[in-house]
Design a protein around this motif. Structure first.
Motif, short mmCIF file in Angstrom:
data_model
loop_
_atom_site.label_atom_id
_atom_site.label_comp_id
_atom_site.label_asym_id
_atom_site.label_seq_id
_atom_site.Cartn_x
_atom_site.Cartn_y
_atom_site.Cartn_z
N PHE A 28 26.60 26.44 -4.49
CA PHE A 28 26.05 27.69 -5.05
C PHE A 28 25.54 28.60 -3.94
CE2 PHE A 28 22.33 30.09 -6.54
CZ PHE A 28 22.93 30.86 -7.51
N LEU A 29 24.79 28.04 -2.98
CA LEU A 29 24.27 28.86 -1.88
C LEU A 29 25.40 29.44 -1.05
CD1 LEU A 29 21.27 26.64 -0.72
CD2 LEU A 29 21.16 28.78 -1.98
N GLU A 30 26.43 28.65 -0.83
CA GLU A 30 27.57 29.14 -0.04
C GLU A 30 28.34 30.22 -0.79
OE1 GLU A 30 31.74 27.30 1.57
OE2 GLU A 30 29.96 26.01 1.62
N ARG A 31 28.58 29.99 -2.08
CA ARG A 31 29.34 30.94 -2.89
C ARG A 31 28.61 32.27 -3.03
NH1 ARG A 31 29.66 28.06 -7.30
NH2 ARG A 31 27.93 29.08 -8.34
N GLU A 32 27.29 32.22 -3.22
CA GLU A 32 26.51 33.44 -3.42
C GLU A 32 25.99 34.02 -2.11
OE1 GLU A 32 26.22 34.92 -6.36
OE2 GLU A 32 27.39 33.33 -7.30
N ALA A 33 26.30 33.39 -0.98
CA ALA A 33 25.88 33.83 0.36
C ALA A 33 24.36 33.98 0.43
CB ALA A 33 26.58 35.12 0.75
N LEU A 34 23.65 32.96 -0.06
CA LEU A 34 22.19 32.94 -0.03
C LEU A 34 21.72 32.11 1.15
CD1 LEU A 34 21.53 32.34 -3.82
CD2 LEU A 34 21.25 34.47 -2.57
N PRO A 35 20.57 32.45 1.74
CA PRO A 35 20.07 31.65 2.87
C PRO A 35 19.56 30.30 2.37
CG PRO A 35 18.51 33.38 2.32
CD PRO A 35 19.73 33.62 1.47
N THR A 36 19.69 29.29 3.22
CA THR A 36 19.23 27.95 2.84
C THR A 36 17.71 27.86 2.87
OG1 THR A 36 19.49 27.23 5.12
CG2 THR A 36 21.32 26.81 3.62
N ASP A 37 17.04 28.86 3.42
CA ASP A 37 15.57 28.86 3.43
C ASP A 37 14.99 28.87 2.02
OD1 ASP A 37 15.77 28.94 6.11
OD2 ASP A 37 15.03 30.98 6.37
N LEU A 38 15.76 29.29 1.05
CA LEU A 38 15.27 29.33 -0.33
C LEU A 38 14.97 27.93 -0.87
CD1 LEU A 38 17.61 32.02 -1.90
CD2 LEU A 38 15.25 32.28 -1.17
N LEU A 39 15.53 26.91 -0.25
CA LEU A 39 15.30 25.54 -0.70
C LEU A 39 13.99 24.97 -0.15
CD1 LEU A 39 18.90 24.11 -0.27
CD2 LEU A 39 17.83 25.00 -2.32
N LEU A 40 13.42 25.64 0.85
CA LEU A 40 12.19 25.14 1.45
C LEU A 40 10.99 25.36 0.54
CD1 LEU A 40 12.61 26.45 5.10
CD2 LEU A 40 12.88 24.11 4.30
N PRO A 41 9.96 24.51 0.65
CA PRO A 41 8.73 24.76 -0.10
C PRO A 41 8.02 26.01 0.44
CG PRO A 41 8.62 22.65 1.05
CD PRO A 41 9.94 23.25 1.35
N THR A 42 7.14 26.58 -0.36
CA THR A 42 6.49 27.84 -0.03
C THR A 42 5.81 27.85 1.33
OG1 THR A 42 6.17 28.26 -2.38
CG2 THR A 42 4.83 29.55 -0.87
N PRO A 43 5.02 26.83 1.71
CA PRO A 43 4.35 26.92 3.01
C PRO A 43 5.34 26.97 4.17
CG PRO A 43 3.98 24.76 2.04
CD PRO A 43 4.62 25.61 0.99
N LEU A 44 6.44 26.26 4.07
CA LEU A 44 7.42 26.29 5.14
C LEU A 44 8.16 27.63 5.17
CD1 LEU A 44 8.83 22.67 4.97
CD2 LEU A 44 7.10 23.61 6.50
N GLN A 45 8.40 28.22 4.01
CA GLN A 45 9.00 29.56 3.98
C GLN A 45 8.08 30.57 4.67
OE1 GLN A 45 9.98 30.75 0.01
NE2 GLN A 45 11.55 29.19 -0.24
N LEU A 46 6.78 30.47 4.37
CA LEU A 46 5.83 31.40 4.98
C LEU A 46 5.77 31.22 6.49
CD1 LEU A 46 2.98 31.21 2.32
CD2 LEU A 46 4.50 33.15 2.76
N ARG A 47 5.76 29.97 6.95
CA ARG A 47 5.74 29.73 8.40
C ARG A 47 6.98 30.29 9.06
NH1 ARG A 47 3.32 24.01 10.14
NH2 ARG A 47 3.97 24.87 12.13
N ARG A 48 8.14 30.12 8.43
CA ARG A 48 9.37 30.66 8.99
C ARG A 48 9.30 32.19 9.08
NH1 ARG A 48 14.62 27.52 7.69
NH2 ARG A 48 14.26 25.84 9.13
N ARG A 49 8.78 32.82 8.03
CA ARG A 49 8.68 34.28 8.03
C ARG A 49 7.72 34.75 9.12
NH1 ARG A 49 7.58 36.96 2.58
NH2 ARG A 49 7.86 38.77 3.91
N ILE A 50 6.62 34.01 9.34
CA ILE A 50 5.68 34.38 10.39
C ILE A 50 6.34 34.23 11.76
CG2 ILE A 50 3.54 33.65 11.53
CD1 ILE A 50 2.45 33.04 8.69
#
Length: 155
Positions: free
Chosen positions: A48-70
Motif C-alpha cells: 500500500f505504501l509503495e503503491r500510494e507513494a507514501l513515506p514509511t515514516d507514517l508507520l512510526l509511533p508519534t514520538p519517533l515521528q516528532l523526533r524525525r521532524r525535529i
C-alpha cells in the motif's frame, strides 16, 4: 442458501469467460509478484505504501515521528523566504511536541521542543552559503523612466 449463491456466482464467471471478458487482462501470462519470496506479515502495508507513494515514516509511533521532524528542520526550512516563516514552522512543530508531552502515547521516547533560535541560525548560515556559491543576485536594469533632471527641465 450459500450453495445457490456460489452456483450463481460460478455461472456468472463462466458466462463472462465465454464472452471473453477475462482475455487480454494486464499481467496475463506473467508470474505473480513475490511468488518465490518468504512470507511477510506486513506485505499489504508495504505494498500500500509503495503503491500510494507514501513515506514509511507514517508507520512510526508519534514520538519517533516528532523526533524525525525535529532532525529534519534544517532541510524543511531551507526554502522558506523569511525568518518569521522559519519561526512559525518551528513554533507549529513545538506545539505538536507539547501536545504529545501532555498526553503521551506509544513508546517512552525523550522528545524535546526544537530551539527556534538555533533553527534560524542554521537557516541564515545555509542561506549565506547558497548566496556565496551563486554570487550576488543580479540587479534589474535601471530604467530611465521616472528619472528627473532639475536642470534639464523646460519652462
Amino acid at each position: 442458501m450459500t450453495d445457490r449463491w456460489e452456483a450463481a456466482a460460478e455461472a456468472q464467471i463462466r458466462t463472462a469467460q465465454a464472452r471473453g471478458e477475462f482475455d487480454n487482462l494486464p499481467g496475463m501470462g506473467k508470474p505473480l509478484p513475490g511468488r518465490n519470496t518468504p512470507y511477510d506479515e506486513s506485505w499489504w502495508i508495504k505494498s500500500f505504501l509503495e503503491r500510494e507513494a507514501l513515506p514509511t515514516d507514517l508507520l512510526l509511533p508519534t514520538p519517533l515521528q516528532l523526533r524525525r521532524r525535529i532532525e529534519r528542520i534544517p532541510d524543511e526550512v531551507r526554502d522558506l523566504p523569511t525568518e518569521q516563516a522559519v519561526r512559525a514552522y518551528v513554533g507549529d512543530l513545538n506545539a505538536q511536541v507539547l501536545a504529545w508531552l501532555r498526553n503521551p502515547t506509544g513508546p517512552r521516547v525523550v522528545v524535546r521542543p526544537a530551539n527556534a533560535d538555533e533553527a534560524v541560525r542554521q537557516w541564515r548560515a545555509a542561506r549565506d552559503r547558497s548566496r556565496a556559491e551563486t554570487g550576488p543576485a543580479p540587479q534589474p536594469p535601471r530604467s530611465r523612466r521616472g528619472w528627473w533632471r532639475p536642470w534639464g527641465r523646460r519652462a
